[in-house]
Design a protein around this motif. Structure first.
Motif, PDB file in Angstrom:
ATOM      1  N   GLU A 108       0.865  -1.083  -0.060  1.00 23.54           N
ATOM      2  CA  GLU A 108      -0.090   0.066   0.014  1.00 23.54           C
ATOM      3  C   GLU A 108       0.670   1.329  -0.142  1.00 23.54           C
ATOM      4  O   GLU A 108       0.312   2.341  -0.663  1.00 23.54           O
ATOM      5  CB  GLU A 108      -0.954   0.086   1.192  1.00 23.54           C
ATOM      6  CG  GLU A 108      -1.866  -0.985   1.231  1.00 23.54           C
ATOM      7  CD  GLU A 108      -2.973  -0.522  -0.365  1.00 23.54           C
ATOM      8  OE1 GLU A 108      -3.422   0.423  -0.298  1.00 23.54           O
ATOM      9  OE2 GLU A 108      -2.841  -1.339  -1.107  1.00 23.54           O
ATOM     10  N   VAL A 109       1.867   1.101   0.580  1.00 22.76           N
ATOM     11  CA  VAL A 109       2.981   2.294   0.776  1.00 22.76           C
ATOM     12  C   VAL A 109       3.464   2.565  -0.618  1.00 22.76           C
ATOM     13  O   VAL A 109       3.370   3.690  -1.168  1.00 22.76           O
ATOM     14  CB  VAL A 109       4.169   2.174   1.540  1.00 22.76           C
ATOM     15  CG1 VAL A 109       5.025   3.266   1.665  1.00 22.76           C
ATOM     16  CG2 VAL A 109       3.492   2.051   3.273  1.00 22.76           C
ATOM     17  N   GLY A 113       2.282   5.902  -3.108  1.00 23.68           N
ATOM     18  CA  GLY A 113       3.359   6.704  -3.506  1.00 23.68           C
ATOM     19  C   GLY A 113       3.434   6.764  -5.103  1.00 23.68           C
ATOM     20  O   GLY A 113       3.650   8.065  -5.574  1.00 23.68           O
ATOM     21  N   ILE A 114       3.279   5.761  -5.720  1.00 22.28           N
ATOM     22  CA  ILE A 114       3.194   5.708  -7.085  1.00 22.28           C
ATOM     23  C   ILE A 114       1.922   6.548  -7.645  1.00 22.28           C
ATOM     24  O   ILE A 114       1.883   7.298  -8.690  1.00 22.28           O
ATOM     25  CB  ILE A 114       3.376   4.352  -7.870  1.00 22.28           C
ATOM     26  CG1 ILE A 114       4.753   3.770  -7.697  1.00 22.28           C
ATOM     27  CG2 ILE A 114       2.932   4.401  -9.446  1.00 22.28           C
ATOM     28  CD1 ILE A 114       4.903   2.475  -7.708  1.00 22.28           C
ATOM     29  N   GLU A 118       1.403  13.033 -10.412  1.00 23.46           N
ATOM     30  CA  GLU A 118       0.376  13.615 -11.004  1.00 23.46           C
ATOM     31  C   GLU A 118       0.259  12.657 -12.480  1.00 23.46           C
ATOM     32  O   GLU A 118       1.280  12.350 -12.991  1.00 23.46           O
ATOM     33  CB  GLU A 118       0.490  14.933 -11.448  1.00 23.46           C
ATOM     34  CG  GLU A 118       0.384  15.740 -10.091  1.00 23.46           C
ATOM     35  CD  GLU A 118       1.701  15.716  -9.118  1.00 23.46           C
ATOM     36  OE1 GLU A 118       2.566  15.157  -9.856  1.00 23.46           O
ATOM     37  OE2 GLU A 118       1.679  16.072  -8.009  1.00 23.46           O
ATOM     38  N   THR A 119      -0.891  12.440 -13.100  1.00 27.11           N
ATOM     39  CA  THR A 119      -0.904  11.842 -14.339  1.00 27.11           C
ATOM     40  C   THR A 119      -0.197  12.677 -15.524  1.00 27.11           C
ATOM     41  O   THR A 119       0.203  12.137 -16.459  1.00 27.11           O
ATOM     42  CB  THR A 119      -2.530  11.970 -15.013  1.00 27.11           C
ATOM     43  OG1 THR A 119      -2.927  13.086 -14.629  1.00 27.11           O
ATOM     44  CG2 THR A 119      -3.217  10.904 -13.844  1.00 27.11           C
ATOM     45  N   ALA A 144       8.090   9.330  -6.702  1.00 30.96           N
ATOM     46  CA  ALA A 144       7.294   8.614  -5.821  1.00 30.96           C
ATOM     47  C   ALA A 144       7.973   8.179  -4.450  1.00 30.96           C
ATOM     48  O   ALA A 144       7.483   8.176  -3.225  1.00 30.96           O
ATOM     49  CB  ALA A 144       6.756   7.330  -6.335  1.00 30.96           C
ATOM     50  N   ALA A 145       9.455   7.974  -4.671  1.00 33.21           N
ATOM     51  CA  ALA A 145      10.139   7.664  -3.691  1.00 33.21           C
ATOM     52  C   ALA A 145      10.327   8.661  -2.533  1.00 33.21           C
ATOM     53  O   ALA A 145      10.184   8.115  -1.224  1.00 33.21           O
ATOM     54  CB  ALA A 145      11.581   7.259  -4.086  1.00 33.21           C
TER      55      ALA A 145
END
Lengths: 223, 226, 260
Positions: A108-109, A113-114, A118-119, A144-145
């Motif tokens: 879930e994390v 994050g991913i 934004e698209t 994301a990281a």
């Protein structure tokens, strides 16, 4: 109150306690490694866009996120091996339970994050002609990281606390070691207070360091 | 080399005695309810204390919250069951010790949810309330908490889920709740695989509605904001 | 001046639906090399969707694209086209895109943003990618901002970096999706200026915009979209000054009341 505290009873057995703490850390590190590996696969399955992959992963994460870890410790220690006529050492059973259970949370994390990127970032990468893998590696994951860092640290702390349940499998981690000392010294107050203090010092200082690093990362990111 | 035998699962045995497990859910639910109620009320007090401008109120509150958030729940349960009697001279029954420890634990986590929710309300709302001549308490009750609640409710549901899972740890200090009964049952009947699988399913059925509710609430509040 | 080159990009019978709403209802369009096409239309007319279908950021429901005489994708049931990922990536590497929201990569400097495509998609050596990226940044007037992260740049500067990023791929067709719509009014000019300067390269460009005045001067051809269809297609002089359709006239009136 006439009680005389005697912390020497603990000090004399410090070696047992420290050995237990070592096992706690070992189980934690291995647990995080297994959890991250399985969690990564689960997150990839959920993000694959294919129902044959994403639904099983969803069922898996929902199940393990909504059941007590202690059940899974017993399931892997007593349940699974006995059904196959085997025995598992406590460490292996605890690691399996911990890895599988924390994987649901790590998944879930990672997914969160991913998805938080934004698209427009996906589109910009695609518009340059990037393939999925390269886009993920060069554009999405680096962003994301940063957002995963804080929840990842939080989940890792939860995992460290969860390792104590391995005491119920007679694995010689910190709490089990404490229980051993108590049976020898009859000093539960001192021993368990010290154990609580040990966990507090380790986890609190680690969380302060993580917070400091995160604040530094944010400042660097705002540059 | 151990020989691997294919398992012959006996779920029938577990279901024949399912009433035993379901009865044990009573204590699990009781522990859950007590700790949740205590956490929601105690957490509000501690959360407000943490926001107090007076250090002698805010710092002990912070110490309490950090202490309970940075130690394993098993340590807390063991301490209240085995260590507290030594210093207090009173041996709490296992259920009381578990209820006390889990309540204090839940209060610490809920305090952070209250604090975060209250701090998330824009400063303009405080100023607007003060400009109307509202006192701190009235302002909190009439303006701030109702605004903060939409951020807090999903977090509280989430906390309720974690708390429900934590009640199983009470089995280690011999509270005869679901997990304890399951261990007893499995060791008497030598069918741990079947027992723990069924028990996991029971926990899932108890807990999952809360998770679904938190999803629904998050969607609801997200839609309301848009 | 109308450049009459060969057809570089062709759109055939393009349809796009979102759920039950059909946004594009059959678009046929031949883009010739060197043409600068402005696409006008009110919001909801499908103009952005058309542009996004041209590099398949939006998957068309039906119809096909032909780039340099080669059909992209394989025909599938119901007039749809199936695209393989590798094929899409090649198409997109040749058809550049500038977004309304810039979409710069926030974790990279301006220079790294511009280098990214040539480096990781075209496989250019790093030194060469860096040199051409610097040149493109200078071209959009931002040679001095190479090491700045996007968060440190104004909206106008970010969009100019985004243009440099698209140019660095040396695309055969460059698409602009309302490139000035999310800019403060005082920053619009600098971005339009940069786009206008690109005219001298003779590059094929398609621009979705609400800036009628700019479209008039910049474009060699203007399309007017209404409810998913091309209603007008002609030189700026004709479409903007003497439109054939009543719809177009009404659309233009809303602007000209203030602008001309």
């Amino acid at each position: 109150m006439g009680y005389v505290w005697d912390f020497f009873a603990v000090a004399r057995n410090a070696d047992i306690l420290l050995a237990g703490l070592g096992q706690t850390l070992l189980l934690s590190v291995c647990g995080i490694a297994v959890g991250v590996a399985i969690g990564g696969v689960l997150a990839a399955m959920r993000l694959s866009g294919r129902r044959t992959l994403s639904w099983p992963a969803l069922a898996f994460t929902e199940f393990y996120r909504n059941t007590p870890p202690l059940v899974h410790f017993f399931w892997f220690f007593y349940g699974l091996p006995m059904a196959f006529g085997l025995t598992l050492p406590p460490f292996a059973a605890a690691l399996a339970a911990l890895g599988v259970q924390s994987a649901a949370f790590f998944a879930e994390v990672f997914r969160g994050g991913i998805l938080s990127v934004e698209t427009g970032q996906w589109e910009a990468g695609r518009a340059l002609g990037m393939g999925r893998v390269r886009l993920m590696r060069r554009i999405i994951l680096p962003q994301a990281a940063r957002r995963m860092a804080a929840p990842f640290v939080e989940r890792s702390f939860e995992l460290v606390k969860t390792t104590t349940l391995a005491a119920a499998l007679a694995f010689h981690e910190t709490i089990y070691s404490a229980m051993v000392i108590v049976t020898q010294t009859y000093r539960p107050l001192e021993v368990y207070t010290v154990v609580a203090g040990l966990f507090f010092v380790v986890l609190f200082s680690a969380s302060q360091i993580a917070e400091w690093l995160e604040a530094r990362g944010r400042r660097a990111g705002a540059r | 080399m151990p020989t691997i035998t294919m398992p012959e699962l006996q779920f029938g045995e577990v279901f024949a005695n399912i009433d035993l497990l379901l009865e044990a859910c009573g204590l699990t639910l009781a522990l859950w309810a007590v700790a949740l109620a205590a956490g929601l009320s105690g957490g509000l007090l501690v959360g407000l204390a943490r926001l107090s401008p007076r250090r002698w109120i805010a710092w002990p509150a912070r110490g309490y919250v950090e202490l309970f958030r940075n130690t394993p729940v098993l340590v807390q349960l063991i301490w209240f069951y085995y260590a507290l009697p030594v210093v207090s001279g009173i041996q709490l029954p296992a259920f009381a010790a578990a209820a006390l420890a889990l309540s204090l634990n839940a209060s610490a986590y809920c305090a952070e949810i209250y604090r975060g929710g209250i701090q998330s309300v824009a400063a303009g709302q405080w100023e607007a309330g003060r400009a109307l001549g509202m006192g701190r308490l009235r302002l909190l009750r009439r303006i701030i908490l109702p605004l903060a609640v939409r951020r807090m409710v999903p977090a509280f549901t989430n906390r309720a889920v974690e708390l429900a899972k934590n009640t199983s740890v009470a089995s280690i200090i011999t509270v005869h709740e679901l997990m304890y009964t399951a261990r007893l049952f499995s060791s008497q009947n030598y069918i741990p695989m079947e027992t723990f699988t069924v028990v996991a399913m029971i926990y899932f059925l108890l807990i999952y509605p809360f998770t679904l509710a938190s999803y629904a609430l998050e969607r609801h509040f997200a839609a309301g904001r848009a | 001046m109308t450049v009459a080159g060969d057809v570089v990009l062709q759109v055939e019978d393009l349809h796009k639906s979102f759920g039950s709403t059909e946004v594009l209802k059959g678009i046929d369009l031949s883009v010739r090399r060197g043409e600068r096409i402005a696409i006008l239309g009110s919001s909801g007319s499908g103009k952005s969707t058309l542009l996004r279908c041209m590099n398949v950021l939006e998957m068309p429901t039906r119809g096909r694209l032909i780039l340099d005489g080669e059909a992209v994708g394989k025909p599938a049931a119901g007039g749809a086209t199936r695209y393989r990922e590798a094929e899409l990536n090649r198409l997109r590497a040749r058809v550049g895109m500038v977004f309304q929201q810039f979409n710069l990569f926030p974790h990279m400097t301006a220079l790294e943003n511009v280098m990214e495509g040539p480096l990781s998609v075209l496989g250019r050596p790093k030194a060469e990618a860096r040199r051409t990226a610097q040149r493109h940044l200078e071209r959009v007037g931002l040679g001095g901002k190479a090491d700045a992260h996007p968060a440190r740049l104004s909206g106008g500067q970010q969009q100019r970096v985004a243009i440099a990023r698209a140019l660095a791929m040396d695309p055969e067709v460059l698409l602009f999706d309302e490139p000035t719509s999310s800019l403060d009014p005082e920053l619009v000019g600098e971005v339009l200026g940069v786009i206008n300067d690109l005219s001298e390269d003779g590059r094929t460009m398609l621009l979705v915009t609400h800036e009628l005045g700019f479209a008039y001067h910049f474009a060699t051809r203007i399309l007017f979209l209404h409810e998913g269809r091309i209603l007008e297609d002609g030189p700026p002089e004709q479409v903007l000054k003497s439109p054939r359709e009543e719809r177009t006239r009404r659309f233009l009136d809303r602007f000209t009341a203030f602008r001309f």
